[in-house]
Structure formats: structure tokens, C-alpha cells
Design a protein around this motif. Structure first.
Motif, PDB file in Angstrom:
ATOM      1  N   ARG A   1     -18.268   3.854   8.133  1.00 38.04           N
ATOM      2  CA  ARG A   1     -18.395   4.703   9.331  1.00 38.04           C
ATOM      3  C   ARG A   1     -19.649   4.358  10.136  1.00 38.04           C
ATOM      4  NH1 ARG A   1     -16.753  10.698   6.945  1.00 38.04           N
ATOM      5  NH2 ARG A   1     -14.528  10.587   7.426  1.00 38.04           N
TER       6      ARG A   1
ATOM      7  N   ARG B   1      -5.982   4.074   0.488  1.00 40.37           N
ATOM      8  CA  ARG B   1      -6.050   4.586   1.860  1.00 40.37           C
ATOM      9  C   ARG B   1      -7.211   3.965   2.625  1.00 40.37           C
ATOM     10  NH1 ARG B   1      -4.379  10.964   0.613  1.00 40.37           N
ATOM     11  NH2 ARG B   1      -2.198  10.708   1.223  1.00 40.37           N
TER      12      ARG B   1
ATOM     13  N   ARG C   1      -6.291   0.480   3.868  1.00 44.12           N
ATOM     14  CA  ARG C   1      -5.438   0.395   5.066  1.00 44.12           C
ATOM     15  C   ARG C   1      -6.099   1.059   6.285  1.00 44.12           C
ATOM     16  NH1 ARG C   1      -0.200   4.403   4.492  1.00 44.12           N
ATOM     17  NH2 ARG C   1      -1.324   6.369   4.611  1.00 44.12           N
ATOM     18  N   GLY C   2      -7.377   1.456   6.148  1.00 47.62           N
ATOM     19  CA  GLY C   2      -8.140   1.957   7.284  1.00 47.62           C
ATOM     20  C   GLY C   2      -8.068   3.442   7.514  1.00 47.62           C
ATOM     21  N   ASP C   3      -7.444   4.182   6.616  1.00 52.27           N
ATOM     22  CA  ASP C   3      -7.308   5.629   6.781  1.00 52.27           C
ATOM     23  C   ASP C   3      -8.475   6.310   6.057  1.00 52.27           C
ATOM     24  OD1 ASP C   3      -6.506   8.197   7.159  1.00 52.27           O
ATOM     25  OD2 ASP C   3      -4.480   7.944   6.356  1.00 52.27           O
ATOM     26  N   LEU C   4      -9.644   6.260   6.680  1.00 51.92           N
ATOM     27  CA  LEU C   4     -10.854   6.733   6.023  1.00 51.92           C
ATOM     28  C   LEU C   4     -10.806   8.230   5.735  1.00 51.92           C
ATOM     29  CD1 LEU C   4     -13.722   4.788   7.854  1.00 51.92           C
ATOM     30  CD2 LEU C   4     -12.258   4.067   5.973  1.00 51.92           C
ATOM     31  N   ASP C   5     -10.318   9.021   6.698  1.00 55.81           N
ATOM     32  CA  ASP C   5     -10.328  10.475   6.515  1.00 55.81           C
ATOM     33  C   ASP C   5      -9.464  10.897   5.327  1.00 55.81           C
ATOM     34  OD1 ASP C   5     -12.027  10.777   8.638  1.00 55.81           O
ATOM     35  OD2 ASP C   5     -10.441  11.207  10.094  1.00 55.81           O
ATOM     36  N   ALA C   6      -8.294  10.274   5.179  1.00 51.91           N
ATOM     37  CA  ALA C   6      -7.422  10.623   4.055  1.00 51.91           C
ATOM     38  C   ALA C   6      -8.064  10.205   2.733  1.00 51.91           C
ATOM     39  CB  ALA C   6      -6.054   9.957   4.210  1.00 51.91           C
TER      40      ALA C   6
ATOM     41  N   ARG D   1     -18.323   1.706  12.293  1.00 49.27           N
ATOM     42  CA  ARG D   1     -17.257   2.144  13.195  1.00 49.27           C
ATOM     43  C   ARG D   1     -17.788   3.081  14.282  1.00 49.27           C
ATOM     44  NH1 ARG D   1     -11.520   4.259  10.889  1.00 49.27           N
ATOM     45  NH2 ARG D   1     -11.576   2.109  10.084  1.00 49.27           N
TER      46      ARG D   1
ATOM     47  N   ASN E   1       0.808  -1.217   0.000  1.00 50.79           N
ATOM     48  CA  ASN E   1       0.000   0.000   0.000  1.00 50.79           C
ATOM     49  C   ASN E   1       0.842   1.268   0.000  1.00 50.79           C
ATOM     50  OD1 ASN E   1      -2.399  -1.460   0.000  1.00 50.79           O
ATOM     51  ND2 ASN E   1      -2.492  -1.541   2.229  1.00 50.79           N
ATOM     52  N   GLU E   2       1.959   1.246   0.715  1.00 50.31           N
ATOM     53  CA  GLU E   2       2.791   2.446   0.775  1.00 50.31           C
ATOM     54  C   GLU E   2       3.352   2.787  -0.605  1.00 50.31           C
ATOM     55  OE1 GLU E   2       3.009   4.512   3.283  1.00 50.31           O
ATOM     56  OE2 GLU E   2       1.618   3.170   4.315  1.00 50.31           O
TER      57      GLU E   2
END
Length: 267
Positions: free
Chosen positions: A209, A172, A175-180, A212, A144-145
Motif C-alpha cells: 500500500r 487474494r 491477485r491484487g485484492d488487498l482489502d479481502a 500503491r 487462484n479461483e
């Protein structure tokens, strides 16, 4: 003409006749190699490209075709060798750099792939596709990176970075980075409010969300359905994805989701 129409078997038959009539017709050997490769007959394709190159050693089509056929059968070093030869002969043409970058990505050589993509971009700044291709390959490999890095580099020079922003947003999310991810989708929609993939992906974010953050489940579910409806209005038609996407599992029992899915399926 048969090759252009995706009639590969017909093209092979016609090109075989041409080769029988004129065995030194290097273009016939090369084009038959392309058809064979597209049918997954990579070893036969390589044999035809070898013959085309025996007749004319500096043939772009045959070198590129052999490199791709080797790549398709997993011979990454052999493919890179062919693209190396092309770069030596045509150093300012971006195509071989793009092909070598993709091969290095499949091989897992992140830095080598990035270096070649930079060289391709220097030769043609409009080649955002090379970065998108690398990002998708790295994402497929669960790196992912590297996928995010490829998107970010391509975004810097792309005339329209929407596809790169969308791919970066999707990675993103994975990998769980919802805001990004949401930030990337909103950036796209500021440029193009009817970019259906970004609207669909926002629907996925809101559905996630809803799970979550249980205290916001009702509001997030409503936002998810609004985003999915907007995606459908903007042209989203993949009912199969909508029905099977695990991100949308929280919506499956909502009658509004079933009604929307039916509309997408029958458009």
C-alpha cells in the motif's frame, strides 16, 4: 526404526536383509517401497509395492504407497486407479479420498478434487488439511479461483480455520485484492493475536500500500514495520523470506527494516 528416523538408506539395507531371509514378508516389501519412494526412486518403489500386493492383494499400506509413488512420478491415472481400489475396499476410510483428491488437483481436475474432498470431510469433519492441501496445489498451478474456493469450503467446517484463512488471504494478495486479504488476516488475529504468519502478511500488505498510495507512504511504511515487529515477537523466524520477499521491497532501504531483519536473523 530407521525409517521413522529418516535413515532411508539404512532402512532399505535392513529391509533387504529381511526380504532375503523371508521373501513372503509383505510388510518388508511395502516398507522398503516407502523408503525408496521417499528417496525419489519411484520405479523401484512401485516394484516393491507390486510384490507386496502379489503376496497380499488387499494391503492398505502397499496400495496407498503405490498410488503415492505413481503420483510422485507423474502417473496420475495410475495413482487414481490405486486409490479407486482402496475406496472400493475401504469406502468409509477418509485417507484414500484425500489421496485421490490431491492427485486430481495435481492433474488439474478441480471438480473431481472438490468432490473427493467433500467425501473425505463427510467421513471426518476434522479434515481441514485436505482443503488446505488442495488450495496450495491450485495456488502452485496459478489457479487462484480454485485455491480460494478450496479455502472457503474448508473454512466452513474447520475447527480452527486459521491456516485456511491465511492461505486464502495470501492468494487474494497475489491477485491484487488487498482489502479481502487484509480481512482474512484480521479474522485470524481476532482468534489468535499471535498468529505470526498473519502478522507478517499484514506487513506485506502495508508495504504494498505504501507504493500503491504514495500520499500514505509514510503511514503505511510505519504500519508495515509495526506488523513485522509483531510477527517477530510472535515467533516469526524466517529471515531469508523477509530479506527476499518482493512484497517487502519498499522497506529494504529503511534502517528500521534492516535492524528488525537483524533481530529476526539472530533470534
Amino acid at each position: 526404526l530407521r525409517l521413522d528416523a529418516d535413515d532411508f538408506e539404512g532402512a532399505i539395507a535392513d529391509l533387504s536383509d529381511a526380504i532375503a531371509f523371508s521373501p513372503l514378508m509383505n510388510m518388508a516389501w511395502a516398507h522398503r517401497g516407502l523408503a525408496l519412494d521417499l528417496l525419489g526412486r519411484h520405479d523401484e518403489a512401485i516394484t516393491d509395492f507390486d510384490e507386496a500386493l502379489r503376496i497380499f492383494p488387499a494391503m492398505y499400506l502397499a496400495l496407498n504407497g503405490r498410488g503415492l509413488a505413481r503420483r510422485h512420478k507423474g502417473d496420475f491415472d495410475g495413482a487414481i486407479s490405486d486409490f479407486d481400489k482402496m475406496i472400493q475396499v475401504w469406502p468409509e476410510v477418509p485417507g484414500p479420498w484425500v489421496s485421490r483428491a490431491g492427485t486430481k488437483a495435481e492433474k488439474g481436475d478441480v471438480e473431481g478434487a472438490f468432490a473427493d474432498a467433500e467425501e473425505a470431510s463427510r467421513r471426518d469433519g476434522r479434515l481441514a488439511g485436505v482443503w488446505l492441501g488442495l488450495a496450495k496445489e491450485f495456488a502452485k498451478r496459478k489457479d487462484n479461483e480454485a485455491a480460494i474456493d478450496a479455502c472457503s469450503r474448508g473454512i466452513l467446517t474447520a475447527e480452527d480455520p486459521s491456516d485456511l484463512l491465511n492461505e486464502r488471504g495470501v492468494v487474494r494478495l497475489r491477485r491484487g485484492d488487498l482489502d479481502a486479504g487484509v480481512a482474512d488476516f484480521h479474522t485470524i488475529l481476532e482468534r489468535n493475536p499471535r498468529y505470526s504468519a498473519a502478522l507478517y502478511n499484514l506487513g506485506c500488505v502495508h508495504a504494498l500500500r505504501a507504493v500503491r498510495f504514495p500520499e500514505r507512504a509514510v503511514a503505511e511504511t510505519d504500519l508495515a514495520l509495526q506488523s513485522l515487529a509483531a510477527a517477530a515477537a510472535a515467533g516469526f523466524r524466517d529471515a531469508g523470506l523477509m530479506e527476499s520477499d518482493p512484497d517487502l521491497a519498499p522497506l529494504r532501504n529503511d534502517p528500521r527494516f534492516r535492524e528488525l531483519l537483524g533481530r529476526v536473523r539472530h533470534r
